[in-house]
Design an enzyme around this catalytic site. Structure first.
Site, mmCIF file in Angstrom:
data_model
loop_
_atom_site.group_PDB
_atom_site.id
_atom_site.type_symbol
_atom_site.label_atom_id
_atom_site.label_comp_id
_atom_site.label_asym_id
_atom_site.label_seq_id
_atom_site.Cartn_x
_atom_site.Cartn_y
_atom_site.Cartn_z
ATOM 1 N N TRP A 78 -26.550 21.947 1.096
ATOM 2 C CA TRP A 78 -26.426 21.840 2.551
ATOM 3 C C TRP A 78 -25.945 23.190 3.060
ATOM 4 O O TRP A 78 -25.007 23.777 2.511
ATOM 5 C CB TRP A 78 -25.424 20.746 2.919
ATOM 6 C CG TRP A 78 -25.766 19.414 2.320
ATOM 7 C CD1 TRP A 78 -25.184 18.826 1.237
ATOM 8 C CD2 TRP A 78 -26.782 18.497 2.771
ATOM 9 N NE1 TRP A 78 -25.773 17.601 0.991
ATOM 10 C CE2 TRP A 78 -26.744 17.381 1.901
ATOM 11 C CE3 TRP A 78 -27.709 18.526 3.819
ATOM 12 C CZ2 TRP A 78 -27.609 16.294 2.064
ATOM 13 C CZ3 TRP A 78 -28.567 17.441 3.971
ATOM 14 C CH2 TRP A 78 -28.509 16.343 3.105
ATOM 15 N N THR A 79 -26.580 23.696 4.106
ATOM 16 C CA THR A 79 -26.388 25.114 4.407
ATOM 17 C C THR A 79 -25.573 25.409 5.668
ATOM 18 O O THR A 79 -25.762 26.443 6.303
ATOM 19 C CB THR A 79 -27.768 25.811 4.504
ATOM 20 O OG1 THR A 79 -28.545 25.142 5.512
ATOM 21 C CG2 THR A 79 -28.496 25.761 3.176
ATOM 22 N N ASP A 94 -28.939 8.552 5.842
ATOM 23 C CA ASP A 94 -27.519 8.792 5.572
ATOM 24 C C ASP A 94 -26.725 8.870 6.870
ATOM 25 O O ASP A 94 -27.274 9.147 7.933
ATOM 26 C CB ASP A 94 -27.323 10.112 4.803
ATOM 27 C CG ASP A 94 -27.855 11.306 5.578
ATOM 28 O OD1 ASP A 94 -28.974 11.197 6.101
ATOM 29 O OD2 ASP A 94 -27.150 12.323 5.667
ATOM 30 N N GLU A 95 -25.444 8.625 6.755
ATOM 31 C CA GLU A 95 -24.453 8.852 7.807
ATOM 32 C C GLU A 95 -24.938 8.422 9.190
ATOM 33 O O GLU A 95 -24.810 9.161 10.163
ATOM 34 C CB GLU A 95 -24.090 10.347 7.864
ATOM 35 C CG GLU A 95 -23.453 10.855 6.607
ATOM 36 C CD GLU A 95 -23.051 12.314 6.696
ATOM 37 O OE1 GLU A 95 -21.981 12.651 6.202
ATOM 38 O OE2 GLU A 95 -23.820 13.121 7.262
ATOM 39 N N HIS A 99 -28.770 11.423 12.271
ATOM 40 C CA HIS A 99 -29.109 12.852 12.104
ATOM 41 C C HIS A 99 -30.321 13.252 12.951
ATOM 42 O O HIS A 99 -31.109 14.096 12.540
ATOM 43 C CB HIS A 99 -29.367 13.180 10.622
ATOM 44 C CG HIS A 99 -28.102 13.318 9.814
ATOM 45 N ND1 HIS A 99 -27.280 14.421 9.900
ATOM 46 C CD2 HIS A 99 -27.509 12.491 8.912
ATOM 47 C CE1 HIS A 99 -26.244 14.273 9.077
ATOM 48 N NE2 HIS A 99 -26.344 13.109 8.478
ATOM 49 N N TRP A 113 -25.390 9.704 -3.313
ATOM 50 C CA TRP A 113 -24.544 10.898 -3.123
ATOM 51 C C TRP A 113 -23.061 10.550 -3.220
ATOM 52 O O TRP A 113 -22.201 11.398 -3.068
ATOM 53 C CB TRP A 113 -24.875 11.630 -1.827
ATOM 54 C CG TRP A 113 -24.713 10.881 -0.533
ATOM 55 C CD1 TRP A 113 -25.647 10.082 0.063
ATOM 56 C CD2 TRP A 113 -23.588 10.890 0.354
ATOM 57 N NE1 TRP A 113 -25.169 9.589 1.245
ATOM 58 C CE2 TRP A 113 -23.910 10.076 1.453
ATOM 59 C CE3 TRP A 113 -22.341 11.520 0.323
ATOM 60 C CZ2 TRP A 113 -23.026 9.857 2.521
ATOM 61 C CZ3 TRP A 113 -21.459 11.309 1.377
ATOM 62 C CH2 TRP A 113 -21.812 10.483 2.455
ATOM 63 N N ASP A 145 -32.892 17.658 11.061
ATOM 64 C CA ASP A 145 -31.499 17.206 11.158
ATOM 65 C C ASP A 145 -31.043 17.432 12.597
ATOM 66 O O ASP A 145 -31.854 17.782 13.459
ATOM 67 C CB ASP A 145 -30.616 17.957 10.151
ATOM 68 C CG ASP A 145 -29.487 17.073 9.628
ATOM 69 O OD1 ASP A 145 -28.709 16.571 10.456
ATOM 70 O OD2 ASP A 145 -29.384 16.872 8.408
HETATM 71 C C1 TNX Z 1 -23.234 14.877 4.253
HETATM 72 S S1 TNX Z 1 -24.563 13.483 2.033
HETATM 73 C C2 TNX Z 1 -24.575 14.957 4.580
HETATM 74 C C3 TNX Z 1 -25.100 16.210 5.136
HETATM 75 C C4 TNX Z 1 -24.046 17.278 5.218
HETATM 76 C C5 TNX Z 1 -23.157 17.205 3.997
HETATM 77 C C6 TNX Z 1 -22.131 18.286 3.901
HETATM 78 C C7 TNX Z 1 -25.690 13.424 3.098
HETATM 79 C C8 TNX Z 1 -26.871 12.713 2.688
HETATM 80 N N1 TNX Z 1 -25.498 13.976 4.322
HETATM 81 O O1 TNX Z 1 -25.668 15.973 6.389
HETATM 82 O O2 TNX Z 1 -24.661 18.510 5.315
HETATM 83 O O3 TNX Z 1 -22.495 15.964 4.006
HETATM 84 O O4 TNX Z 1 -21.560 18.301 2.594
#
Ligand code: TNX
Length: 541
Positions: free
Chosen positions: A476-477, A333-334, A267, A400, A194
């Site tokens: 998620w930590t 993601d994101e 990420h 998610w 990440d």
């Molecule tokens: C979203 S949901 C993320 C993570 C974060 C998390 C915090 C997803 C696939 N990605 O990178 O740690 O939110 O809740």
């Protein structure tokens, strides 16, 4: 007349039986649990555990687990059972065991018979046996007289762990896998890369470890706090290839598949810190991220250039060679579109490939890796953002988001693993106590986890229930710097999730009874710092 007498006799028997009935102590609750009117089976160190040669590993595991809990070390024998009693017999049976992971236990008098046909079946039976036995050391211990038939409701039952935002020792990763096995989960999703670090040893790109595995500081407090405060100390590390092999082997004994994740094309800050040439600004010196919530705040995407694609081929090949799992998680993601929009080279690439939008470019990356993995005889998993474009529907999707998103993805033809933020994100609060230990945001109390309907009504109504193969919780930590905090966040929610996914019949009051009577003492014997306010913080508050 005779029939009537028999009928009355049966009635009496049932009454006597139910008087003697022991309430089910097992979590997740088995499909059938029958307390028998017979004496239990007393075991001691002279008791022999017979097993089929092909399940020697699981027999060893069972022996070791029983010894760890009761202090009784059973004798092992691969031969056919002798007449010596008491005895425990592991056996296979094609007829009565009709599905994967299923097992049957019957215990009465001087013999326990455990029937299963696969590794997971025997592992699951072991967990049930442990819960039938007293959780204390003694020279003899009694398994109550029972008949249990059991199998899971969903084929995918997972727990995720982010080892990037904070890294945990191998010993804890193994302990976590033990937690999973105990709760009859079958998959561990290991989030290995990440923005804040690269956590597995790589041969082909050494700077991923020498640079990408370390950050020079770590945020203190919540990422939205103003001003942000940092602990200025080098933080990081990675798991060596040998450590990873050790963890894979440990999980395999316990019937746990490990799905490793390498999160791309967003990420990726740790990657571009090590190799700026894979970024949209190759002349920049990037730092490994020391804060959380990077989306649209800091550049963390891979650039679509030949060096990046070569990197992706190499790195996923290494990953695929290391991990035996059929599935490899490629993230997705994101992914912020901002940095691609701003970069002329990226725009030129998109034009040359006829990609109409940055979203299409993201799909291009994902498809590229999914195709590469296919050549390596692997399948891919990704977060729901990737379920667009012409992506091959053999890719498994982790949703998610919410039920609407699950329906949309199912309609496109994908199979889905449900990981909805509400309520399966265990990094969210489990209380509304302002003094509770810091968490990301949100409120996911244990009751919500237990009662969440994994297959939403809308998906059922559309005739697409079969597209949902199971679910998992994500850990998620960002705000879990130590194993004790992870334990606090996952218990008792992990226990609730296990029953939600395993058991067909759900009964929350009965779950709470077992939690109190059976599970809390377990947490304590694991030295686990579980969340204690689970009865106060319910769905209604
Ligand atoms: C979203 S949901 C993320 C993570 C974060 C998390 C915090 C997803 C696939 N990605 O990178 O740690 O939110 O809740």
């Amino acid at each position: 007349m005779r029939e009537r007498l028999v009928g009355i006799g049966l009635l009496l028997l049932v009454t006597i039986n139910s008087q003697a009935q022991m309430l089910n102590p097992i979590t997740p609750a088995p499909v059938t649990y029958e307390s028998l009117k017979a004496t239990g089976v007393a075991i001691q160190s002279s008791t022999i555990l017979y097993y089929p040669a092909s399940f020697a590993v699981q027999a060893n595991y069972m022996q070791q687990q029983i010894e760890q809990q009761t202090g009784i070390r059973l004798q092992l024998s691969a031969g056919s059972p002798s007449k010596t009693l008491p005895r425990i017999i592991l056996q296979t049976d094609e007829k009565s065991i009709t599905r994967p992971e299923m097992y049957h236990i019957s215990a009465a008098g001087k013999q326990v018979i455990i029937t299963a046909n696969d590794i997971r079946g025997f592992v699951n039976a072991t967990q049930t046996l442990l819960q039938l036995l007293p959780n204390k050391k003694s020279a003899t211990a009694t398994i109550p007289a029972v008949a249990i038939t059991d199998y899971p409701q969903f084929s995918y039952r997972g727990m995720h762990l982010d080892v990037v935002r904070h890294i945990f020792p191998v010993s804890y990763v193994k302990k976590y896998i033990d937690y999973l096995a105990f709760h009859k989960f079958n998959t561990f999703h290991w989030h290995l890369t990440d923005d804040q670090g690269w956590r597995f040893e790589v041969k082909s790109y050494p700077k991923l470890n020498s640079v990408g595995s370390w950050r020079d500081s770590t945020l203190i407090g919540h990422f939205k706090d103003v001003p942000a405060r940092y602990e200025r100390k080098t933080y990081g590390g990675f798991y060596t290839r040998n450590e990873i092999r050790e963890v894979i082997a440990y999980a395999a004994v316990r019937g746990i598949t490990i799905i490793p994740e390498l999160d791309i094309p967003g990420h990726s800050r740790a990657t571009i810190a090590a190799y700026p040439e894979f970024s949209t600004k190759p002349d920049t010196t990037w730092n490994v991220a020391s804060t959380w919530g990077m989306y649209n705040r800091q550049n963390n995407v891979l650039a679509p250039n030949e060096a990046s694609f070569q990197f992706l081929r190499d790195i996923f090949t290494e990953l695929a060679e290391l991990f035996p799992s059929t599935y490899i998680h490629i993230g997705g993601d994101e992914c912020s579109m901002l940095w691609w929009k701003q970069d002329p080279n990226t725009q030129a690439f998109m034009k040359s490939k006829n990609l109409p939008s940055e979203k299409a470019l993201e799909t291009y990356f994902i498809e590229y890796v999914a195709k590469h993995l296919k050549q390596l005889h692997k399948k891919s998993v990704g977060w729901h953002e990737i379920a667009e474009g012409d992506l091959d529907t053999t890719t498994l999707i982790m949703n998610w988001s919410d039920d609407k998103q699950a329906l949309a993805v199912a309609k496109k033809g994908f199979e889905i693993i449900q990981t909805p933020g509400k309520p399966f994100y265990f990094d969210h609060y489990q209380s509304k106590d302002p003094n509770d230990s810091l968490a990301i945001h949100g409120y996911n109390p244990v009751e919500n986890v237990y009662k969440y309907q994994v297959v939403p009504d809308a998906v059922k109504a559309a005739g697409l229930a079969h597209k949902i193969i199971g679910a998992q919780a994500n850990v998620w930590t960002e705000y879990m710097a130590f194993p004790t905090k992870v334990d606090y966040m996952v218990f008792p929610r992990m226990t609730a999730l296990s029953e939600n996914l395993w058991s067909q019949q759900k009964d929350y009051p009965d779950f709470l009874r077992r939690l109190e009577e059976e599970m809390i003492p377990r947490y304590k014997s694991w030295n686990s710092s579980y969340f204690q306010g689970y009865k106060v913080w319910t769905r209604d508050k």
